[in-house]
Design a protein around this motif. Structure first.
Motif, PDB file in Angstrom:
ATOM      1  N   UNK A   7       6.215   0.476  48.489  1.00 44.99           N
ATOM      2  CA  UNK A   7       6.261   0.776  47.057  1.00 44.99           C
ATOM      3  C   UNK A   7       4.882   1.280  46.635  1.00 44.99           C
ATOM      4  N   UNK A   8       4.804   2.564  46.283  1.00 41.96           N
ATOM      5  CA  UNK A   8       3.547   3.180  45.871  1.00 41.96           C
ATOM      6  C   UNK A   8       3.593   3.496  44.377  1.00 41.96           C
ATOM      7  N   UNK A   9       2.566   3.092  43.647  1.00 45.71           N
ATOM      8  CA  UNK A   9       2.434   3.390  42.221  1.00 45.71           C
ATOM      9  C   UNK A   9       1.083   4.057  41.998  1.00 45.71           C
ATOM     10  N   UNK A  10       1.106   5.275  41.464  1.00 46.54           N
ATOM     11  CA  UNK A  10      -0.132   6.042  41.280  1.00 46.54           C
ATOM     12  C   UNK A  10      -0.275   6.431  39.814  1.00 46.54           C
ATOM     13  N   UNK A  11      -1.404   6.052  39.211  1.00 42.41           N
ATOM     14  CA  UNK A  11      -1.758   6.481  37.861  1.00 42.41           C
ATOM     15  C   UNK A  11      -2.887   7.496  37.957  1.00 42.41           C
ATOM     16  N   UNK A  12      -2.773   8.597  37.208  1.00 41.00           N
ATOM     17  CA  UNK A  12      -3.840   9.579  37.088  1.00 41.00           C
ATOM     18  C   UNK A  12      -4.146   9.756  35.597  1.00 41.00           C
ATOM     19  N   UNK A  13      -5.432   9.706  35.235  1.00 39.38           N
ATOM     20  CA  UNK A  13      -5.835   9.768  33.832  1.00 39.38           C
ATOM     21  C   UNK A  13      -6.505  11.106  33.528  1.00 39.38           C
ATOM     22  N   UNK A  73      -4.317   3.746  42.598  1.00 37.83           N
ATOM     23  CA  UNK A  73      -3.099   3.704  43.412  1.00 37.83           C
ATOM     24  C   UNK A  73      -2.874   2.281  43.903  1.00 37.83           C
ATOM     25  N   UNK A  74      -1.675   1.772  43.648  1.00 36.68           N
ATOM     26  CA  UNK A  74      -1.288   0.427  44.073  1.00 36.68           C
ATOM     27  C   UNK A  74      -0.204   0.578  45.139  1.00 36.68           C
ATOM     28  N   UNK A  75      -0.418  -0.043  46.292  1.00 34.32           N
ATOM     29  CA  UNK A  75       0.528   0.054  47.400  1.00 34.32           C
ATOM     30  C   UNK A  75       1.020  -1.337  47.777  1.00 34.32           C
ATOM     31  N   UNK A  76       2.323  -1.495  47.768  1.00 31.78           N
ATOM     32  CA  UNK A  76       2.949  -2.762  48.157  1.00 31.78           C
ATOM     33  C   UNK A  76       3.729  -2.525  49.446  1.00 31.78           C
ATOM     34  N   UNK A  77       3.503  -3.360  50.438  1.00 28.95           N
ATOM     35  CA  UNK A  77       4.259  -3.283  51.683  1.00 28.95           C
ATOM     36  C   UNK A  77       4.652  -4.693  52.104  1.00 28.95           C
ATOM     37  N   UNK A  78       5.809  -4.809  52.732  1.00 29.33           N
ATOM     38  CA  UNK A  78       6.212  -6.131  53.188  1.00 29.33           C
ATOM     39  C   UNK A  78       7.564  -6.115  53.864  1.00 29.33           C
ATOM     40  N   UNK A  79       7.899  -7.283  54.418  1.00 28.37           N
ATOM     41  CA  UNK A  79       9.200  -7.484  55.048  1.00 28.37           C
ATOM     42  C   UNK A  79       9.801  -8.790  54.538  1.00 28.37           C
ATOM     43  N   UNK A 200      12.890   6.704  46.164  1.00 27.63           N
ATOM     44  CA  UNK A 200      13.357   6.506  44.795  1.00 27.63           C
ATOM     45  C   UNK A 200      12.154   6.472  43.860  1.00 27.63           C
ATOM     46  N   UNK A 201      12.353   6.896  42.593  1.00 27.56           N
ATOM     47  CA  UNK A 201      11.226   6.915  41.655  1.00 27.56           C
ATOM     48  C   UNK A 201      11.010   5.586  40.929  1.00 27.56           C
ATOM     49  N   UNK A 258       2.156   9.141  35.705  1.00 25.95           N
ATOM     50  CA  UNK A 258       2.606   8.083  36.603  1.00 25.95           C
ATOM     51  C   UNK A 258       3.505   8.666  37.672  1.00 25.95           C
ATOM     52  N   UNK A 259       3.253   8.273  38.922  1.00 30.20           N
ATOM     53  CA  UNK A 259       4.100   8.677  40.043  1.00 30.20           C
ATOM     54  C   UNK A 259       4.451   7.430  40.839  1.00 30.20           C
ATOM     55  N   UNK A 260       5.743   7.208  41.049  1.00 31.05           N
ATOM     56  CA  UNK A 260       6.212   6.024  41.777  1.00 31.05           C
ATOM     57  C   UNK A 260       7.098   6.468  42.924  1.00 31.05           C
ATOM     58  N   UNK A 261       6.919   5.833  44.084  1.00 31.49           N
ATOM     59  CA  UNK A 261       7.740   6.134  45.252  1.00 31.49           C
ATOM     60  C   UNK A 261       8.104   4.820  45.924  1.00 31.49           C
TER      61      UNK A 261
END
Length: 268
Positions: A7-13, A73-79, A200-201, A258-261
């Motif tokens: 889960x990637x969340x990117x903010x650009x100002x 940029x915030x990146x979440x990874x896990x199982x 997915x967004x 905002x960009x979310x993937x």
């Protein structure tokens, strides 16, 4: 089932920000039906992170960043390991009484059309049967919109459209259940069952309703079924805004993009 989440969340100002404060509801917790095998949150700049809980009992991580910041940029990874439960919650601590979840919000205000829709489906059947019927009927009524939900769109407004996002369908279910006097809430999380391996967004959204004698049961009108092994449950609230993965404030002028993937896959 073993589910892998990215889960990637990117903010650009558009202008440098002096300070950023974010509340992140991005961390699932263990229950009888899901076990977090690994989970991490990474940020691409110097930040201070502090774990806690919000008013609904959800696990949160507060993020504090000092500027100047052009973006983050915030990146979440896990199982997560999941098991079959027929949609019924087991081993989930409840900090609030079910009747609280009869309360409406601007996004989930009582709606005449939705109440009529739910009333027609509930005539002469048990509350549980009515909830299943509503879940299936919402799934059949709307084409799935895979885009990002419109900000500020209420469940009643979304009900008048021909297509709906998973968030909007979940909020419609919440309004329908509450119109029958059944406590219901919004759930945010991740899902491989509906969009397996595709980008997915947004994270996924579904609903839970409280049935006397059983407890909380999940319903996903986007799929027309109860959540099972393909779902990772993260946060609950009265509506989608209250369970949003990221919410906060910034100190600075200008706008933001905002960009979310999100990608969820089943691991062998």
């Amino acid at each position: 089932m073993r589910l892998s989440v990215e889960h990637h969340t990117i903010y650009r100002f558009s202008a440098p920000q002096g300070r950023l404060v974010q509340m992140m509801r991005m961390t699932p917790e263990n229950s009888h039906d899901q076990t977090v095998a690994s989970w991490r949150i990474d940020v691409d700049c110097d930040v201070r992170l502090r774990d806690g809980r919000d008013g609904f009992g959800n696990a949160i991580t507060m993020l504090y960043a000092e500027g100047p910041l052009d973006g983050i940029e915030i990146t979440v990874t896990g199982e997560v390991l999941t098991s079959h439960s027929d949609g019924v919650l087991h081993g989930v601590p409840e900090t609030l009484p079910p009747l609280l979840f009869l309360r409406a919000t601007p996004a989930t205000e009582a709606d005449v059309a939705i109440a009529r829709f739910a009333g027609d489906l509930s005539a002469g059947v048990t509350p549980l049967s009515a909830l299943h019927a509503i879940n299936r009927a919402l799934h059949a009524r709307f084409a799935v919109d895979r885009g990002r939900p419109l900000v500020g769109l209420s469940a009643g407004e979304a009900f008048g459209r021909r297509s709906a996002t998973p968030r909007d369908m979940a909020q419609m279910f919440v309004v329908a259940a509450r119109s029958l006097g059944v406590p219901a809430r919004y759930v945010s999380g991740y899902c491989a069952a509906v969009f397996d391996g595709t980008h997915r967004p947004t994270p996924h959204g579904w609903a839970e309703a409280y049935v006397d004698g059983i407890g909380w049961i999940g319903f996903d009108p986007c799929a027309g079924v109860c959540p099972e092994e393909g779902y990772v449950r993260v946060a609950v609230a009265l509506d989608a805004m209250g369970a949003a993965p990221v919410a906060g404030s910034r100190l600075g002028d200008g706008g933001e993009a905002l960009d979310v993937d999100v990608v969820v896959t089943r691991e062998e």
